[in-house]
Design a protein around this motif. Structure first.
Motif, PDB file in Angstrom:
ATOM      1  N   TYR A  42       0.849  -0.932  -0.067  1.00  0.00           N
ATOM      2  CA  TYR A  42      -0.006   0.044   0.036  1.00  0.00           C
ATOM      3  C   TYR A  42       0.994   1.189   0.143  1.00  0.00           C
ATOM      4  O   TYR A  42       1.687   1.429   0.946  1.00  0.00           O
ATOM      5  CB  TYR A  42      -0.868  -0.011   1.184  1.00  0.00           C
ATOM      6  CG  TYR A  42      -1.783  -1.386   1.311  1.00  0.00           C
ATOM      7  CD1 TYR A  42      -3.169  -1.232   0.475  1.00  0.00           C
ATOM      8  CD2 TYR A  42      -1.518  -2.334   1.931  1.00  0.00           C
ATOM      9  CE1 TYR A  42      -3.932  -2.342   0.416  1.00  0.00           C
ATOM     10  CE2 TYR A  42      -2.510  -3.672   1.890  1.00  0.00           C
ATOM     11  CZ  TYR A  42      -3.396  -3.412   1.180  1.00  0.00           C
ATOM     12  OH  TYR A  42      -4.504  -4.396   1.253  1.00  0.00           O
ATOM     13  N   HIS A  83      -1.106  -1.157  -4.333  1.00  0.00           N
ATOM     14  CA  HIS A  83      -2.287  -0.199  -4.383  1.00  0.00           C
ATOM     15  C   HIS A  83      -1.569   1.230  -3.947  1.00  0.00           C
ATOM     16  O   HIS A  83      -1.013   1.544  -2.989  1.00  0.00           O
ATOM     17  CB  HIS A  83      -3.378  -0.385  -3.002  1.00  0.00           C
ATOM     18  CG  HIS A  83      -3.873  -1.852  -3.093  1.00  0.00           C
ATOM     19  ND1 HIS A  83      -5.057  -2.092  -3.528  1.00  0.00           N
ATOM     20  CD2 HIS A  83      -3.439  -3.153  -2.666  1.00  0.00           C
ATOM     21  CE1 HIS A  83      -5.681  -3.494  -3.381  1.00  0.00           C
ATOM     22  NE2 HIS A  83      -4.323  -4.090  -2.955  1.00  0.00           N
ATOM     23  N   LEU A  85      -2.656   4.823  -3.312  1.00  0.00           N
ATOM     24  CA  LEU A  85      -3.688   5.238  -2.442  1.00  0.00           C
ATOM     25  C   LEU A  85      -3.582   6.754  -1.813  1.00  0.00           C
ATOM     26  O   LEU A  85      -3.344   6.981  -0.596  1.00  0.00           O
ATOM     27  CB  LEU A  85      -4.139   4.609  -1.289  1.00  0.00           C
ATOM     28  CG  LEU A  85      -4.503   3.189  -1.535  1.00  0.00           C
ATOM     29  CD1 LEU A  85      -4.924   2.520  -0.434  1.00  0.00           C
ATOM     30  CD2 LEU A  85      -6.010   2.960  -2.571  1.00  0.00           C
ATOM     31  N   VAL A  88      -5.007   8.801   1.208  1.00  0.00           N
ATOM     32  CA  VAL A  88      -5.963   7.977   1.865  1.00  0.00           C
ATOM     33  C   VAL A  88      -5.302   7.641   3.280  1.00  0.00           C
ATOM     34  O   VAL A  88      -4.277   6.990   3.529  1.00  0.00           O
ATOM     35  CB  VAL A  88      -6.030   6.457   1.127  1.00  0.00           C
ATOM     36  CG1 VAL A  88      -7.233   5.592   2.028  1.00  0.00           C
ATOM     37  CG2 VAL A  88      -7.104   6.731   0.175  1.00  0.00           C
ATOM     38  N   GLU A 510     -11.127   7.236   2.948  1.00  0.00           N
ATOM     39  CA  GLU A 510     -11.163   8.563   2.100  1.00  0.00           C
ATOM     40  C   GLU A 510     -11.680   9.742   2.864  1.00  0.00           C
ATOM     41  O   GLU A 510     -12.495   9.678   3.431  1.00  0.00           O
ATOM     42  CB  GLU A 510     -11.827   8.333   1.119  1.00  0.00           C
ATOM     43  CG  GLU A 510     -12.000   9.352  -0.126  1.00  0.00           C
ATOM     44  CD  GLU A 510     -12.926   9.218  -1.227  1.00  0.00           C
ATOM     45  OE1 GLU A 510     -12.473   8.506  -2.364  1.00  0.00           O
ATOM     46  OE2 GLU A 510     -14.172   9.146  -1.061  1.00  0.00           O
ATOM     47  N   VAL A 529     -12.837   3.140   2.705  1.00  0.00           N
ATOM     48  CA  VAL A 529     -12.829   2.475   1.225  1.00  0.00           C
ATOM     49  C   VAL A 529     -12.303   0.908   1.297  1.00  0.00           C
ATOM     50  O   VAL A 529     -12.284   0.451   0.231  1.00  0.00           O
ATOM     51  CB  VAL A 529     -12.088   3.406   0.474  1.00  0.00           C
ATOM     52  CG1 VAL A 529     -12.768   4.704   0.171  1.00  0.00           C
ATOM     53  CG2 VAL A 529     -10.534   3.577   0.987  1.00  0.00           C
ATOM     54  N   ARG A 530     -11.345   0.532   2.231  1.00  0.00           N
ATOM     55  CA  ARG A 530     -11.104  -0.734   2.496  1.00  0.00           C
ATOM     56  C   ARG A 530     -10.692  -1.372   3.838  1.00  0.00           C
ATOM     57  O   ARG A 530     -10.210  -0.442   4.342  1.00  0.00           O
ATOM     58  CB  ARG A 530      -9.821  -0.995   1.605  1.00  0.00           C
ATOM     59  CG  ARG A 530      -9.162  -2.308   1.373  1.00  0.00           C
ATOM     60  CD  ARG A 530      -7.861  -2.233   0.443  1.00  0.00           C
ATOM     61  NE  ARG A 530      -7.385  -3.495   0.295  1.00  0.00           N
ATOM     62  CZ  ARG A 530      -7.507  -4.239  -0.726  1.00  0.00           C
ATOM     63  NH1 ARG A 530      -8.300  -4.423  -1.539  1.00  0.00           N
ATOM     64  NH2 ARG A 530      -6.762  -5.795  -0.728  1.00  0.00           N
ATOM     65  N   ASP A 540     -13.976  -3.557  -0.002  1.00  0.00           N
ATOM     66  CA  ASP A 540     -13.098  -2.959  -0.855  1.00  0.00           C
ATOM     67  C   ASP A 540     -13.867  -2.076  -1.993  1.00  0.00           C
ATOM     68  O   ASP A 540     -14.476  -2.424  -2.514  1.00  0.00           O
ATOM     69  CB  ASP A 540     -12.067  -3.809  -1.471  1.00  0.00           C
ATOM     70  CG  ASP A 540     -11.007  -3.233  -2.212  1.00  0.00           C
ATOM     71  OD1 ASP A 540     -10.586  -1.979  -2.046  1.00  0.00           O
ATOM     72  OD2 ASP A 540     -10.563  -3.931  -3.604  1.00  0.00           O
ATOM     73  N   THR A 542     -11.521   0.251  -3.569  1.00  0.00           N
ATOM     74  CA  THR A 542     -10.479   0.572  -4.278  1.00  0.00           C
ATOM     75  C   THR A 542     -10.039  -0.140  -5.583  1.00  0.00           C
ATOM     76  O   THR A 542     -10.702  -1.281  -5.729  1.00  0.00           O
ATOM     77  CB  THR A 542      -9.244   0.930  -3.168  1.00  0.00           C
ATOM     78  OG1 THR A 542      -8.684  -0.480  -2.995  1.00  0.00           O
ATOM     79  CG2 THR A 542      -9.557   1.523  -2.075  1.00  0.00           C
ATOM     80  N   SER A 543      -9.162   0.300  -6.186  1.00  0.00           N
ATOM     81  CA  SER A 543      -8.517  -0.398  -7.566  1.00  0.00           C
ATOM     82  C   SER A 543      -7.187  -0.954  -6.935  1.00  0.00           C
ATOM     83  O   SER A 543      -6.486  -0.347  -6.242  1.00  0.00           O
ATOM     84  CB  SER A 543      -8.508   0.337  -8.566  1.00  0.00           C
ATOM     85  OG  SER A 543      -7.526   1.414  -8.665  1.00  0.00           O
TER      86      SER A 543
END
Length: 546
Positions: A42, A83, A85, A88, A510, A529-530, A540, A542-543
């Motif tokens: 992350y 990820h 982010l 975040v 977020e 968001v996760r 989740d 997120t992408s």
């Protein structure tokens, strides 16, 4: 219990780590073969207390590394997923130390009466629900008549709307309810039970009889669906573990099996189950519960005027509430659980219940000794009206207070329900979280869902800013109590922090762009968001980049 500020502080300008040097063997042995644990990285996240973007690597179910994003490139090599982010907020996942999963799922998927401002509004919502509901028993949850000007609910009200359909509408605190005539007819002995009000109102033993009957009206498939809905809702709120406070008068013990089946089928928050029954050692072993604790009630609730007080209720001087156990019974339970290797615990709200609880603890200590009691990590739920001397003994004996700051947010203050029930002077001294912390009582925060919602940042804010205007917890203390403190309450010591080697239970938030992330979160402006439980995503949005 020592407290660590739970979030990593990456150092700016530090050389990039060599993963092979810092973690010389990242693989695990599987039937003789070397298998590298999957790695997730992350990047560009915000860490509390960090001046620059951070990063965190997970291998398997453990945090492998946490530091500055500038040092993270070496960890990207070989990562299963990466990820990005930016902005975040990353925190340890929250632990909700007091929930009722089946009831929460029922509230989420059934008739929600919270926020109704009058009896008429409740009945309007009830009528709309009855018109479309196909339930065998019509369930509703969450009404609060504290500020109503048009009287409270009665069974006759329900009969006029639902006719011959069995109906159960629980008060917001879950310690009393109103039932229809059809429900009364189904529950043997209800009219003769202690707590039958004659007008459809049930509390104490009468309420317990109704709830035990309700458990027989739904099958395992329905209960599994309700429990699953509650766990998914918890995951969506950044919660990685819940403490299920089950009891014979709340839910069937077989729910433990349903929970395990659900968690085998999908990634969901971890569940630590307590069974609130005295002497149930065989059941505890058979079902693998953590303790005979949770909602083993010494008393009831202030909202239903069943919490046990030393002096009468201000708004009902004829009553001082009700005690369900005495100090000898408390001591016997604590000694028995300690010897059985189980956690003991009790539901304690009123000041008289607190006194009885501590008297029982003292007697148990005299039998087993301080060190033995302390090692067992017993717990107490709610603990809203303790004295300073009582807190001192709890701290000495290592008893965790599992508390609900959102209760104070909902009912505290000079004009709230607490002040109405017990008067401003007593209400002013309630929920002394800062005093508990200062004296050394371990704290774990929870919601008592469905009494209050899964909203961990709301609990943090309430713990920091009590409605009586007194001193609250600091941010670090409140975060600790809602993360590592919850794990400690369940006798788990390797979770709730962001550091290498800790369990990978994570929550990602977020927040508004350019806002201070932690201020936004505490202010109610963070969206989960996760949620990661044991290294795997339970929720989740997120992408993934790899």
């Amino acid at each position: 219990m020592g407290q660590r500020l739970l979030l990593a502080r990456p150092a700016a300008g530090r050389a990039r780590p060599d993963p092979a040097r810092r973690h010389p063997d990242r693989s695990r042995c599987l039937r003789g073969a070397r298998v590298t644990a999957p790695r997730a990285l992350y990047r560009a996240v915000t860490l509390v207390g960090a001046a620059h973007p951070g990063a965190l690597a997970v291998e398997g179910d453990r945090i492998a590394w946490v530091g500055a994003d500038a040092d993270a490139d070496a960890w990207a090599d070989g990562a299963t997923e990466v990820h990005h982010l930016p902005g975040v907020l990353l925190t340890p996942g929250f632990v909700d130390a007091h929930v009722h999963l089946g009831m929460t799922g029922q509230a989420l998927r059934g008739l929600d009466l919270s926020g109704a401002r009058s009896r008429v509004e409740v009945l309007e919502r009830f009528a709309a629900h009855v018109a479309t509901s196909t339930e065998t028993v019509v369930h509703g949850q969450g009404w609060d008549d504290t500020d109503w000007s048009d009287g409270t609910l009665t069974g006759a009200d329900l009969d006029r709307v639902a006719g011959e359909r069995a109906t159960y509408l629980a008060r917001v605190d879950g310690h009393s309810a109103v039932v229809s005539a059809a429900m009364v007819a189904q529950v043997s002995g209800l009219r003769d039970a202690d707590g039958w009000g004659g007008d459809g109102r049930v509390e104490r033993h009468a309420h317990h009889l109704v709830r035990r009957h309700l458990a027989t009206t739904t099958g395992p498939a329905h209960r599994e669906a309700m429990i699953g809905a509650a766990l998914r809702s918890a995951a969506a709120a950044g919660i990685v573990s819940v403490h299920e406070n089950a009891a014979p008068d709340i839910s069937p013990l077989d729910d433990v099996t349903l929970v395990r089946g659900l968690r085998e089928a999908e990634v969901l928050p971890e569940v630590v189950t307590y069974w609130g029954a005295r002497g149930a050692y065989d059941e505890a072993r058979a079902y693998g519960v953590a303790g005979l604790a949770g909602d083993l009630n010494l008393d009831g609730s202030l909202g239903s005027r069943t919490a046990a007080l030393h002096a009468p209720y201000d708004d009902n001087p004829s009553s001082s509430g009700h005690l369900y156990l005495d100090a000898d019974e408390v001591a016997e339970h604590v000694v028995g659980c300690t010897r059985a290797g189980l956690q003991a615990g009790f539901h304690v709200i009123g000041d008289r219940a607190s006194t009885v609880f501590v008297e029982g603890l003292r007697s148990a200590r005299d039998v087993l000794g301080t060190d033995t009691i302390r090692a067992a990590r017993h717990r107490v739920e709610h603990l809203e009206m303790p004295s300073g001397a009582e807190l001192e003994l709890m701290a000495q004996l290592g008893v965790t207070a599992s508390v609900q700051p959102s209760f104070d947010a909902a009912w505290g203050g000079r004009t709230g329900m607490y002040a109405a029930r017990v008067g401003r002077a007593r209400a002013q001294r309630m929920n002394p979280f800062a005093a508990m912390q200062a004296i050394g009582v371990p704290l774990a925060l929870g919601s008592d869902a469905p009494v209050t919602a899964f909203a961990p940042w709301g609990a943090i804010e309430a713990a920091m800013h009590p409605r009586n205007g007194g001193t609250g917890l600091t941010l670090a203390q409140a975060l600790h109590a809602h993360t590592a403190g919850g794990w400690h309450a369940a006798r788990v010591d390797d979770a709730g922090v962001l550091e290498a080697g800790a369990a990978a239970h994570l929550a990602f938030w977020e927040v508004p762009e350019d806002a201070d992330a932690i201020e936004a979160a505490v202010g109610g402006h963070a969206r989960c968001v996760r949620t990661v439980v044991g290294g795997r995503a339970a929720f989740d949005t997120t992408s993934t980049d790899a």
